[in-house]
Design an enzyme around this catalytic site. Structure first.
Site, short mmCIF file in Angstrom:
data_model
loop_
_atom_site.label_atom_id
_atom_site.label_comp_id
_atom_site.label_asym_id
_atom_site.label_seq_id
_atom_site.Cartn_x
_atom_site.Cartn_y
_atom_site.Cartn_z
N GLU A 107 -2.79 -31.99 40.84
CA GLU A 107 -3.26 -33.14 40.12
C GLU A 107 -3.51 -34.34 41.19
O GLU A 107 -4.25 -35.16 40.96
CB GLU A 107 -2.24 -33.45 38.93
CG GLU A 107 -2.72 -34.66 38.16
CD GLU A 107 -1.55 -34.96 37.10
OE1 GLU A 107 -1.45 -36.19 36.25
OE2 GLU A 107 -0.54 -34.38 36.94
N GLU A 227 -6.08 -39.02 30.55
CA GLU A 227 -5.87 -37.78 30.95
C GLU A 227 -7.43 -37.05 30.86
O GLU A 227 -7.84 -36.64 29.86
CB GLU A 227 -5.10 -37.07 29.78
CG GLU A 227 -3.46 -37.66 29.81
CD GLU A 227 -2.80 -36.95 30.86
OE1 GLU A 227 -2.97 -36.30 31.85
OE2 GLU A 227 -1.38 -37.20 31.00
#
Length: 267
Positions: A107, A227
């Site tokens: 990530e 997100e």
């Protein structure tokens, strides 16, 4: 005698005609020479002007490119800027964030790429100044991210993350979070970003949600957490690793921020 006179007269007329022709040729040569010299002079002047113009254009272009290479981690006090936005790429350093099923896609790396793209796009706006919480692969605590935003007195904070699903791999889509704990325009910022991204790219719209994320709670200005997708989904991770898709996500986030500025911050 008459013949001699006629012959002399004829020779004089021939000489006059020859002299007239020579004079005409000479005049034409002089005119052509002057015209040629003038054209050469004009050509030289234009060439010099083009060289100077190209130098100026090159100088401006190089200056612009150099400006985009440097992402500020604090405000540079530019008085011409009206709005300051903190872009916060999530995780970094030993904090890898969500890890994809391939075990090598983290990530922290994708959020840094998307965050840098958003920052570069926003810096092109004359009235917007951008700072970024990290511009390299390093660890920055959640408290320090909020502290940076508060100390620099930014107008809005946008934190960029990727999602993960516990115990499954079928979840997909994009969602933007804000916190209800703060009485500000955080929801409006989240709504604009969510709506803009989903209009830019083909992604499942998971909507705007509320949660008590630390970076949102501790910041004193409108703040949201984006997100951008699920790294635990094998199909979605392919898109998230694609540079064109990352650019589309960044464009959607950027335009959402700018729409928020136009509709809310300028009231």
């Amino acid at each position: 005698m008459a013949r001699r006179r006629n012959n002399r007269s004829s020779r004089r007329n021939k000489k006059r005609k020859i002299n007239k022709i020579k004079l005409s040729v000479l005049i034409i040569i002089i005119i052509l020479f002057i015209a040629g010299t003038f054209k050469l002079t004009q050509g030289a002047i234009l060439a010099i002007q083009n060289i100077n113009d190209n130098k100026q254009k090159t100088s401006v272009k190089e200056s612009s490119e150099n400006d985009n290479e440097t992402l500020q981690t604090e405000v540079d006090k530019n008085i011409n800027k009206k709005y300051t936005i903190l872009i916060d790429p999530g995780h970094g350093g030993n904090d890898k964030g969500t890890i994809a099923n391939d075990k090598v896609t983290f990530e922290k790396d994708i959020t840094l790429k998307i965050g840098a793209l958003v920052a570069q796009k926003l810096t092109k706006q004359k009235d917007v100044q951008v700072i970024i919480s990290r511009n390299e692969d390093k660890y920055v605590s959640l408290a320090d991210r909020a502290k940076l935003a508060n100390e620099q007195n930014v107008d809005a904070l946008v934190s960029i993350h990727l999602n993960g699903q516990t115990g499954g791999s079928d979840a997909t889509g994009l969602e933007v979070y804000y916190t209800k704990e703060k009485d500000d325009d955080s929801y409006e910022l989240a709504k604009q970003i969510q709506e803009t991204i989903t209009s830019y790219i083909d992604v499942r719209d998971r909507g705007v949600k509320s949660d008590r994320f630390q970076v949102l709670l501790q910041s004193k200005m409108p703040a949201v957490l984006v997100e951008c997708g699920f790294l635990t989904n094998n199909e979605e991770v392919k898109k998230l690793k694609d540079e064109e898709y990352q650019n589309d996500l960044a464009e959607g986030i950027t335009q959402g921020i700018l729409t928020y500025i136009d509709e809310n911050m300028k009231k």
